[in-house]
Design a protein around this motif. Structure first.
Motif, PDB file in Angstrom:
ATOM      1  N   VAL A  42       0.843  -1.203   0.000  1.00 52.58           N
ATOM      2  CA  VAL A  42       0.000   0.000   0.000  1.00 52.58           C
ATOM      3  C   VAL A  42       0.874   1.248   0.000  1.00 52.58           C
ATOM      4  N   VAL A  43       1.915   1.228   0.842  1.00 61.43           N
ATOM      5  CA  VAL A  43       2.813   2.382   0.933  1.00 61.43           C
ATOM      6  C   VAL A  43       3.524   2.618  -0.406  1.00 61.43           C
ATOM      7  N   SER A  44       3.920   1.517  -1.061  1.00 63.94           N
ATOM      8  CA  SER A  44       4.606   1.700  -2.340  1.00 63.94           C
ATOM      9  C   SER A  44       3.645   2.224  -3.407  1.00 63.94           C
ATOM     10  N   LEU A  45       2.359   1.844  -3.299  1.00 64.97           N
ATOM     11  CA  LEU A  45       1.349   2.408  -4.201  1.00 64.97           C
ATOM     12  C   LEU A  45       1.167   3.900  -3.938  1.00 64.97           C
ATOM     13  N   LEU A  46       1.171   4.264  -2.627  1.00 67.28           N
ATOM     14  CA  LEU A  46       1.034   5.673  -2.245  1.00 67.28           C
ATOM     15  C   LEU A  46       2.159   6.494  -2.865  1.00 67.28           C
ATOM     16  N   SER A  47       3.369   5.910  -2.888  1.00 62.86           N
ATOM     17  CA  SER A  47       4.508   6.657  -3.424  1.00 62.86           C
ATOM     18  C   SER A  47       4.308   6.955  -4.901  1.00 62.86           C
ATOM     19  N   VAL A  48       3.564   6.081  -5.601  1.00 65.54           N
ATOM     20  CA  VAL A  48       3.280   6.325  -7.019  1.00 65.54           C
ATOM     21  C   VAL A  48       2.358   7.534  -7.174  1.00 65.54           C
ATOM     22  N   PHE A  49       1.378   7.644  -6.245  1.00 71.44           N
ATOM     23  CA  PHE A  49       0.368   8.696  -6.385  1.00 71.44           C
ATOM     24  C   PHE A  49       0.746  10.004  -5.699  1.00 71.44           C
ATOM     25  N   SER A  50       1.777   9.975  -4.855  1.00 73.00           N
ATOM     26  CA  SER A  50       2.114  11.208  -4.144  1.00 73.00           C
ATOM     27  C   SER A  50       2.764  12.197  -5.102  1.00 73.00           C
ATOM     28  N   THR A  51       2.497  13.472  -4.851  1.00 74.05           N
ATOM     29  CA  THR A  51       2.932  14.506  -5.790  1.00 74.05           C
ATOM     30  C   THR A  51       4.284  15.118  -5.413  1.00 74.05           C
ATOM     31  N   SER A  52       4.565  15.182  -4.091  1.00 71.93           N
ATOM     32  CA  SER A  52       5.845  15.778  -3.715  1.00 71.93           C
ATOM     33  C   SER A  52       6.945  14.724  -3.737  1.00 71.93           C
TER      34      SER A  52
END
Ligand SMILES: [Zn+2]
Length: 137
Positions: A42-52
């Motif tokens: 989940v965290v690695s998916l979040l890193s894909v969607f994070s903008t900063s």
């Protein structure tokens, strides 16, 4: 052609023996490990969607850290300790799922006490040391 097939079969058999030997005495995987791996995913998916880019870096490192942690746990030879970790995790998980009860630690002996939820202020008697304490449910 036949020779290759025999060789391949022998190779596969050797590999599986080697894998079993490698995992012998090691802990393997459990619910906690699955949870760690899922969180990592989940965290690695979040890193894909994070903008900063800072956020991406943090998520990236965190996801790798979690996955390495899960692998270390699976390969650990200290099975007793890993088992205890998993038990503690499942206990916390069950508490979170349980909407009918509240859980308190006895202030004297730290025994976990389960009481029904929504009964207002009640006096709880510890089943182990008989200590009485009042809690709001
Ligand atoms: Zn107690």
């Amino acid at each position: 052609m036949n020779g290759l097939r025999v060789w391949l079969r022998q190779f596969a058999a050797k590999l599986s023996v080697a894998a079993r030997g490698f995992m012998a005495g090691r802990y393997g995987t459990d619910r906690l490990n699955m949870a760690i791996l899922c969180t990592g995913l989940v965290v690695s998916l979040l890193s894909v969607f994070s903008t900063s880019s800072g956020m991406t870096m943090v998520c990236f490192l965190l996801s790798y850290g979690l996955m390495i942690w899960a692998i270390c746990r699976a390969l650990s030879r200290n099975t007793y300790k890993r088992y205890q970790e998993n038990r503690k995790f499942l206990q916390i998980f069950d508490r979170l799922k349980d909407r009918q009860h509240r859980y308190f630690d006895c202030p004297k002996c730290h025994q976990m006490v389960r009481v029904p939820r929504g009964k207002g202020k009640i006096a709880i008697t510890c089943p182990r040391c008989r200590e009485k304490f009042v809690k709001k449910t």
